[in-house]
Design a protein around this motif. Structure first.
Motif, PDB file in Angstrom:
ATOM      1  N   LEU A 278      29.461  39.557  31.869  1.00 10.16           N
ATOM      2  CA  LEU A 278      31.029  40.371  31.966  1.00 10.16           C
ATOM      3  C   LEU A 278      31.750  39.855  33.170  1.00 10.16           C
ATOM      4  O   LEU A 278      32.760  41.000  33.838  1.00 10.16           O
ATOM      5  CB  LEU A 278      30.492  41.766  32.782  1.00 10.16           C
ATOM      6  N   LEU A 279      31.297  39.045  34.484  1.00 11.47           N
ATOM      7  CA  LEU A 279      32.275  38.795  36.219  1.00 11.47           C
ATOM      8  C   LEU A 279      32.658  38.026  34.984  1.00 11.47           C
ATOM      9  O   LEU A 279      34.311  37.980  36.027  1.00 11.47           O
ATOM     10  CB  LEU A 279      31.128  39.022  36.560  1.00 11.47           C
ATOM     11  N   PHE A 280      32.717  36.934  34.110  1.00  8.97           N
ATOM     12  CA  PHE A 280      33.315  35.904  33.555  1.00  8.97           C
ATOM     13  C   PHE A 280      34.715  36.902  32.819  1.00  8.97           C
ATOM     14  O   PHE A 280      36.117  36.387  32.441  1.00  8.97           O
ATOM     15  CB  PHE A 280      33.075  34.991  32.682  1.00  8.97           C
ATOM     16  N   PHE A 281      34.360  38.439  31.748  1.00 12.49           N
ATOM     17  CA  PHE A 281      35.506  38.909  31.360  1.00 12.49           C
ATOM     18  C   PHE A 281      36.719  39.124  31.780  1.00 12.49           C
ATOM     19  O   PHE A 281      37.512  39.164  31.923  1.00 12.49           O
ATOM     20  CB  PHE A 281      34.555  39.792  30.093  1.00 12.49           C
ATOM     21  N   LEU A 282      36.078  40.269  33.218  1.00 13.48           N
ATOM     22  CA  LEU A 282      36.536  40.547  34.165  1.00 13.48           C
ATOM     23  C   LEU A 282      37.963  39.179  34.668  1.00 13.48           C
ATOM     24  O   LEU A 282      38.808  39.744  34.422  1.00 13.48           O
ATOM     25  CB  LEU A 282      36.184  41.038  35.032  1.00 13.48           C
ATOM     26  N   MET A 283      37.099  38.274  35.236  1.00  9.91           N
ATOM     27  CA  MET A 283      37.717  37.190  35.868  1.00  9.91           C
ATOM     28  C   MET A 283      38.932  36.846  34.539  1.00  9.91           C
ATOM     29  O   MET A 283      40.224  36.425  34.739  1.00  9.91           O
ATOM     30  CB  MET A 283      37.496  36.115  35.702  1.00  9.91           C
TER      31      MET A 283
END
Length: 201
Positions: free
Chosen positions: A65-70
């Motif tokens: 999710l953090l990668f997706f948000l980035m």
């Protein structure tokens, strides 16, 4: 507007005149506000889609999710950075037309309508021409950028205008600008010419 007397551009007849530097600053501020609203909105959206209990049971999902948000922030940041110059061109005639309008409320209303038009256009483009259809949870990946754009424009105008008036009033000091190297060179050449001018005997 008590700061008009000390302003280099704002006068009693044109209380909301502006410089090119202030116009560009407004565009950059709009981009920054848009990005902050977008990141906060998408983070809240992902938190609703994936509650903490789901992340605790699958910690690796949090990294995804953090990668997706980035990736969302990166793509939106690059695209919106290219849009900013066009937005400044659109806002220039509007700002020129409002130079004589004293009411802050009118300015905010105009820029809010402009933001709503941009956000609405984004929804129409990315929801297949049906922006008012029922919103599903994943649709907020489109709704959040539209809402962020709609809010960023009036907020950026308010912040930029407030800063300009505080500078006029002497409440804050603007940061140093990049020196004009050509002008500095011309000044040195002119000063040298005067120094070497022949004296009358």
């Amino acid at each position: 507007m008590s700061a008009v007397a000390s302003s280099p551009v704002r006068t009693a007849e044109k209380p909301w005149a502006f410089t090119g530097h202030e116009l560009i600053r407004g565009g950059i501020t709009a981009w920054f506000v848009f990005m902050m609203l977008l990141i906060c909105g998408e983070t809240a959206h992902l938190a609703m889609l994936y509650p903490s209990s789901a992340l605790e049971s699958a910690p690796e999902r949090l990294l995804g999710l953090l990668f997706f948000l980035m990736m969302i922030a990166l793509v939106a940041g690059v695209v919106s950075a290219f849009v900013v110059p066009f937005g400044i061109v659109i806002m220039l005639p509007i700002a020129l037309a409002l130079r004589r309008v004293r009411s802050v409320g009118v300015h905010l209303a105009v820029y809010a309508l402009l933001g709503a038009a941009i956000g609405g256009g984004y929804l129409v483009a990315f929801r297949g021409g049906r922006p008012l259809d029922p919103v599903m949870p994943w649709d907020y990946f489109v709704v959040v950028p539209a809402a962020s754009a709609a809010l960023a424009i009036p907020l950026a105008w308010w912040w930029t205008a407030r800063r300009a008036l505080r500078i006029d009033a002497g409440l804050i000091t603007p940061g140093p600008r990049h020196p004009d190297l050509d002008a500095a060179y011309e000044d040195r050449v002119t000063a040298g010419d005067h120094a070497e001018a022949p004296r009358d005997s």
